[in-house]
Design a protein around this motif. Structure first.
Motif, short mmCIF file in Angstrom:
data_model
loop_
_atom_site.label_atom_id
_atom_site.label_comp_id
_atom_site.label_asym_id
_atom_site.label_seq_id
_atom_site.Cartn_x
_atom_site.Cartn_y
_atom_site.Cartn_z
N THR A 1 0.84 -1.21 0.00
CA THR A 1 0.00 0.00 0.00
C THR A 1 0.87 1.24 0.00
OG1 THR A 1 -1.80 -1.15 1.14
CG2 THR A 1 -1.78 1.27 1.29
N PHE A 2 1.88 1.24 0.85
CA PHE A 2 2.78 2.37 0.93
C PHE A 2 3.45 2.64 -0.42
CE2 PHE A 2 7.03 4.03 1.79
CZ PHE A 2 6.69 5.20 2.44
N ARG A 3 3.97 1.61 -1.05
CA ARG A 3 4.63 1.77 -2.36
C ARG A 3 3.63 2.25 -3.41
NH1 ARG A 3 8.11 -3.62 -2.91
NH2 ARG A 3 5.99 -4.35 -3.02
N ASP A 4 2.41 1.69 -3.39
CA ASP A 4 1.38 2.11 -4.35
C ASP A 4 1.07 3.60 -4.21
OD1 ASP A 4 1.27 -0.48 -5.31
OD2 ASP A 4 -0.66 -0.95 -4.37
N MET A 5 1.03 4.10 -2.98
CA MET A 5 0.75 5.52 -2.78
C MET A 5 1.91 6.36 -3.31
SD MET A 5 -1.27 5.99 0.82
CE MET A 5 0.12 5.52 1.81
N PHE A 6 3.13 5.95 -3.04
CA PHE A 6 4.27 6.77 -3.43
C PHE A 6 4.63 6.64 -4.90
CE2 PHE A 6 4.65 8.00 0.86
CZ PHE A 6 5.37 9.18 0.83
N ASP A 7 4.16 5.59 -5.58
CA ASP A 7 4.43 5.54 -7.03
C ASP A 7 3.27 6.09 -7.84
OD1 ASP A 7 2.49 3.53 -7.45
OD2 ASP A 7 3.97 1.93 -7.70
N GLY A 8 2.21 6.53 -7.13
CA GLY A 8 1.11 7.20 -7.80
C GLY A 8 -0.02 6.30 -8.28
N SER A 9 0.10 5.00 -8.04
CA SER A 9 -0.96 4.10 -8.51
C SER A 9 -2.13 4.00 -7.53
CB SER A 9 -0.39 2.72 -8.82
OG SER A 9 0.15 2.12 -7.66
N LEU A 10 -2.00 4.60 -6.35
CA LEU A 10 -3.08 4.61 -5.36
C LEU A 10 -3.08 5.97 -4.68
CD1 LEU A 10 -5.23 3.06 -3.61
CD2 LEU A 10 -3.32 2.45 -2.09
N SER A 11 -4.20 6.65 -4.74
CA SER A 11 -4.27 7.96 -4.07
C SER A 11 -4.37 7.75 -2.56
CB SER A 11 -5.46 8.78 -4.57
OG SER A 11 -6.65 8.36 -3.95
N PRO A 12 -3.75 8.64 -1.78
CA PRO A 12 -3.86 8.52 -0.33
C PRO A 12 -5.31 8.55 0.15
CG PRO A 12 -2.12 10.03 -0.90
CD PRO A 12 -2.85 9.70 -2.17
N ALA A 13 -6.15 9.37 -0.50
CA ALA A 13 -7.56 9.45 -0.10
C ALA A 13 -8.26 8.10 -0.31
CB ALA A 13 -8.27 10.54 -0.89
N THR A 14 -8.00 7.47 -1.44
CA THR A 14 -8.60 6.16 -1.71
C THR A 14 -8.09 5.12 -0.72
OG1 THR A 14 -8.85 6.67 -4.05
CG2 THR A 14 -8.86 4.34 -3.45
N ALA A 15 -6.80 5.16 -0.44
CA ALA A 15 -6.22 4.22 0.53
C ALA A 15 -6.89 4.38 1.89
CB ALA A 15 -4.72 4.43 0.64
N PHE A 16 -7.12 5.61 2.30
CA PHE A 16 -7.77 5.88 3.58
C PHE A 16 -9.23 5.41 3.57
CE2 PHE A 16 -10.18 8.76 6.39
CZ PHE A 16 -9.59 8.42 7.60
#
Length: 96
Positions: free
Chosen positions: A59-74
């Motif tokens: 999840t952390f890597r997905d957020m930092f590589d742009g494939s997952l927005s932090p808002a969506t992750a939350f």
């Protein structure tokens, strides 16, 4: 710490250097370790922070590589945020 975690730390370091991010942030990466951002510096030593974000490494890597927005992750429960949530929103500028 794994090689993947070390790469994640370097990715964070690259994004934080030269940024105008204010405050302190701690990422607790499950089964890996801690990444602490304070005063524009990145460390893997644990410490207090204004906001703590907990997630697994993927999840952390997905957020930092742009494939997952932090808002969506939350919103989907892939991350847990403790502390000042408005402070956590500053990180959106760094991610992706």
């Amino acid at each position: 710490m794994s090689e993947a975690f070390d790469k994640a730390v370097e990715s964070v370091r690259e994004k934080v250097e030269g940024s105008s991010i204010q405050g302190s942030f701690k990422f607790e990466v499950a089964d890996e370790g801690v990444i602490l951002i304070r005063d524009g510096a990145v460390s893997t030593e644990d410490g207090d922070a204004d906001v703590t974000i907990k997630a697994d490494l993927d999840t952390f890597r997905d957020m930092f590589d742009g494939s997952l927005s932090p808002a969506t992750a939350f919103m989907t429960g892939r991350v847990e945020v403790d502390g000042d949530v408005s402070q956590a929103m500053q990180l959106s500028a760094l991610v992706g």
